[in-house]
Enzyme design. Structure first.
Site, mmCIF file in Angstrom:
data_model
loop_
_atom_site.group_PDB
_atom_site.id
_atom_site.type_symbol
_atom_site.label_atom_id
_atom_site.label_comp_id
_atom_site.label_asym_id
_atom_site.label_seq_id
_atom_site.Cartn_x
_atom_site.Cartn_y
_atom_site.Cartn_z
ATOM 1 N N GLU A 1 44.778 36.394 36.442
ATOM 2 C CA GLU A 1 45.712 35.783 37.390
ATOM 3 C C GLU A 1 45.518 34.275 37.439
ATOM 4 O OE1 GLU A 1 47.528 36.639 41.825
ATOM 5 O OE2 GLU A 1 45.486 37.295 41.374
ATOM 6 N N HIS B 1 49.468 45.077 40.198
ATOM 7 C CA HIS B 1 48.493 44.085 40.655
ATOM 8 C C HIS B 1 47.647 44.634 41.788
ATOM 9 C CE1 HIS B 1 47.251 39.814 40.578
ATOM 10 N NE2 HIS B 1 46.946 40.030 41.846
ATOM 11 N N ASP C 1 49.672 44.356 45.324
ATOM 12 C CA ASP C 1 48.726 43.296 45.676
ATOM 13 C C ASP C 1 47.713 43.760 46.717
ATOM 14 O OD1 ASP C 1 47.499 40.851 45.393
ATOM 15 O OD2 ASP C 1 48.968 39.718 46.545
ATOM 16 N N HIS D 1 53.685 40.847 40.711
ATOM 17 C CA HIS D 1 53.735 41.078 42.165
ATOM 18 C C HIS D 1 54.587 39.984 42.818
ATOM 19 C CE1 HIS D 1 50.346 38.408 41.448
ATOM 20 N NE2 HIS D 1 50.047 38.272 42.726
ATOM 21 N N ASP E 1 43.688 43.654 43.583
ATOM 22 C CA ASP E 1 42.590 42.691 43.575
ATOM 23 C C ASP E 1 41.243 43.298 43.966
ATOM 24 O OD1 ASP E 1 43.328 39.905 42.837
ATOM 25 O OD2 ASP E 1 44.883 40.211 44.339
ATOM 26 N N HIS F 1 53.787 33.845 40.820
ATOM 27 C CA HIS F 1 53.080 32.613 41.230
ATOM 28 C C HIS F 1 53.639 31.338 40.604
ATOM 29 C CE1 HIS F 1 49.837 33.813 43.908
ATOM 30 N NE2 HIS F 1 49.612 34.866 43.144
ATOM 31 N N HIS G 1 48.177 30.291 39.282
ATOM 32 C CA HIS G 1 47.994 30.910 40.590
ATOM 33 C C HIS G 1 48.633 29.954 41.603
ATOM 34 C CE1 HIS G 1 45.680 32.567 44.142
ATOM 35 N NE2 HIS G 1 46.347 33.609 43.670
#
Length: 399
Positions: free
Chosen positions: A126, A21, A323, A215, A23, A194, A153
């Site tokens: 995500e 993961h 992450d 993650h 971003d 999540h 999420h």
């Protein structure tokens, strides 16, 4: 530790990191509205992002799941369109930097990228809000290259509960179960980061393929709802899935949990979303940190989680999902994507074997992707695309 660091770099040359993961696509949206001329990741961008190609190389990253994340307060067609924009920028990155990045859709693609000396670039959506309760949209994302979807999420969606919202469905609804089955049929990994613990358990009951946690770390080590309970970690042995430990301090260091809540509340008090990565948001975050020094996680903090996850789930069912660029703060020694060797050196110091580390960094993630592909081939031979709707399975919203 110096000797272990050299050893770690040697090991990563043979079995690089598959990170679950990152971003960066959202950072590109927030900072430059996807103008890649304004943020050239072929050059050092450490003043702006956790990620660029030189540091991916330095960190021994061989495959990256780029998160095509959109915030969970985006909904409906707005969420779908924003997800498509995220997918577009990942594909443009692979086209812009073909010597370094290879768009990868299968386990074979990932292995081929490693053989070519390129970084395999995969995509993960995500949050199930990205499909707007549409299985046809799910299939469209798969056709565009998305190879996992995190079911939620930070907020509940109509068919699944999030870890950080008040329980509503108490797991998956009937439509949520159908989403999992359709993901299995496609070969899209079911990502349980999540989601609530009940959603995790429901997904494990329904799925016909291995799952991932892209993650998430161990709840027994840091009691945060974003982490994985031990009974779920243990269930990965039968499922065949992989839990990829994250580096986010508020999820790995108990002392950071309360501090982060205060920092997030401060962001909201300034009219900012806690996940914003704009310069204005960073300025507010820095000011808060100067007034309230944050507890600092380290590579050893993350290693504590991996030790526990190895003990409960087994070494065949763990991985890494940093992450980066999805968090304002990172552990000391894991400041950016160049830091993975520091974590591997810490694990060597704890007497992890070379064979165990090869599974952690590369082999487990590639195996799960390959097994999901095999399950999908079998399922596609016996059933076609689902055309079920949420109203058919869960009832109309006003029913």
């Amino acid at each position: 530790m110096t000797d272990h660091l050299a050893h770690a770099r040697h090991l990563l040359a043979a079995n690089p990191v598959v990170d679950g993961h990152n971003d960066l696509p959202w950072a590109l949206r927030e900072q430059v509205r996807y103008d890649l001329d304004q943020l050239d990741i072929a050059t050092d961008q450490r003043q702006r992002t956790h990620t660029d190609i030189p540091r991916l190389r330095e960190g021994g990253v061989g495959a990256q799941f780029w998160s095509v994340f959109v915030r969970s307060d985006f909904s409906g067609d707005t969420a779908v369109s924003a997800t498509l924009e995220q997918i577009d920028v990942v594909r443009r990155l692979t086209e812009r930097y073909p010597d370094d990045l290879r768009l990868s859709l299968t386990a074979d693609d990932v292995e081929a990228a490693r053989a070519e000396g390129r970084i395999a670039s995969l995509m993960g959506a995500e949050g199930g809000h990205s499909i707007n309760c549409s299985l046809a949209t799910l299939r469209a994302l798969y056709d565009l290259g998305v190879r996992y979807m995190t079911l939620t999420h930070n907020d509940n969606i109509p068919w699944a509960d999030s870890a950080t919202d008040e329980p509503r469905a108490h797991g998956l609804t009937r439509f949520g179960e159908e989403v999992v089955r359709e993901m299995n049929r496609l070969g899209m990994l079911v990502d349980l980061s999540h989601v609530s613990a009940d959603t995790m358990r429901d997904a494990l009951r329904v799925t016909e393929a291995p799952v991932v946690f892209s993650h998430s770390s161990a709840r027994a080590v840091c009691d945060h709802p974003r982490n994985i309970p031990d009974d779920v970690l243990a269930a990965l042995k039968e499922n065949g899935g992989v839990a990829m430990a994250t580096f986010v301090p508020k999820f790995v260091l108990p002392e950071a949990v309360a501090w982060t809540k205060a920092a997030d509340d401060n962001m909201r008090a300034h009219g900012l979303h806690p996940l914003e990565l704009t310069e204005a948001a960073k300025k507010v975050q820095r000011a808060f940190e100067e007034a309230h020094p944050r507890p600092t996680a380290t590579a050893a903090t993350v290693a504590d989680h991996l030790d526990h996850m190895r003990e409960v789930a087994g070494v065949d069912h763990i991985g890494i999902g940093g992450d980066f660029d999805g968090t304002a703060f990172t552990p000391s020694g894991l400041d950016d994507v160049a830091g993975y060797p520091n974590l591997i050196a810490e694990l060597l110091d704890r007497r992890w074997s070379e064979a165990e580390l090869a599974k952690l960094t590369w082999q487990n993630a590639v195996r799960v992707l390959r097994e999901a592909e095999a399950v999908a081939r079998g399922l596609r031979a016996v059933r076609g695309p689902s055309i079920a709707t949420i109203d058919q399975l869960d009832g109309a919203p006003d029913a």
